[in-house]
Design an enzyme around this catalytic site. Sequence first.
Site, PDB file in Angstrom:
ATOM      1  N   GLU A  74     -18.760  64.850  49.830  1.00  0.00           N
ATOM      2  CA  GLU A  74     -19.454  63.950  50.685  1.00  0.00           C
ATOM      3  C   GLU A  74     -18.334  63.043  51.338  1.00  0.00           C
ATOM      4  OE1 GLU A  74     -22.749  64.846  47.558  1.00  0.00           O
ATOM      5  OE2 GLU A  74     -20.539  64.555  47.797  1.00  0.00           O
ATOM      6  N   CYS A 115     -21.023  58.183  46.896  1.00  0.00           N
ATOM      7  CA  CYS A 115     -21.313  58.614  48.212  1.00  0.00           C
ATOM      8  C   CYS A 115     -22.397  58.277  49.121  1.00  0.00           C
ATOM      9  CB  CYS A 115     -21.479  60.332  47.980  1.00  0.00           C
ATOM     10  SG  CYS A 115     -19.913  61.077  47.272  1.00  0.00           S
TER      11      CYS A 115
END
Length: 157
Positions: A74, A115
């Site tokens: 991500e 993330c």
Amino acid sequence: MKELKIEIPYKVFSIDELKVEDQLLIQAAREATSRSYAPYSHFHVGAAALLENGIIVSGTNQENVASPSGICAERTALFYANSQYPDQKVKALAIAACHADKGIPHTPITPCGACRQVMLETENRYGFPIRILLCGEKEVYVIKSAKDLLPFSFDNY
């Protein structure tokens, strides 16, 4: 004392129920898993970000024997998008995984806390929510905004 409850709104779709644009984004995230470098966990993660101009950029997890030196898919995708297309908002982010021995997880995986914080920072940077698509074998969880994934977030003041 007061007890409160936080609920996270999300929708569950089968892949064929999604718009074609979302299906293509999921396909890009799944394809990215094959390019990850995961010799230790054997857990390959791919992420694909849809930018406002229609471009899709992807990223993969990159492991390192010095464990904290790796990076998640991500963040790889979002950092690439932000560095190569700094004027383009991220509209959506699809996240997919594949285990070398077990295949695609039945239920969608969720991003780690780091993330989630980067997703939120990207939303704040552009003043625009990022739709998050968490991909399982047959189901996709669709979340309207990274803020929904990170209650009590460390936010700009």
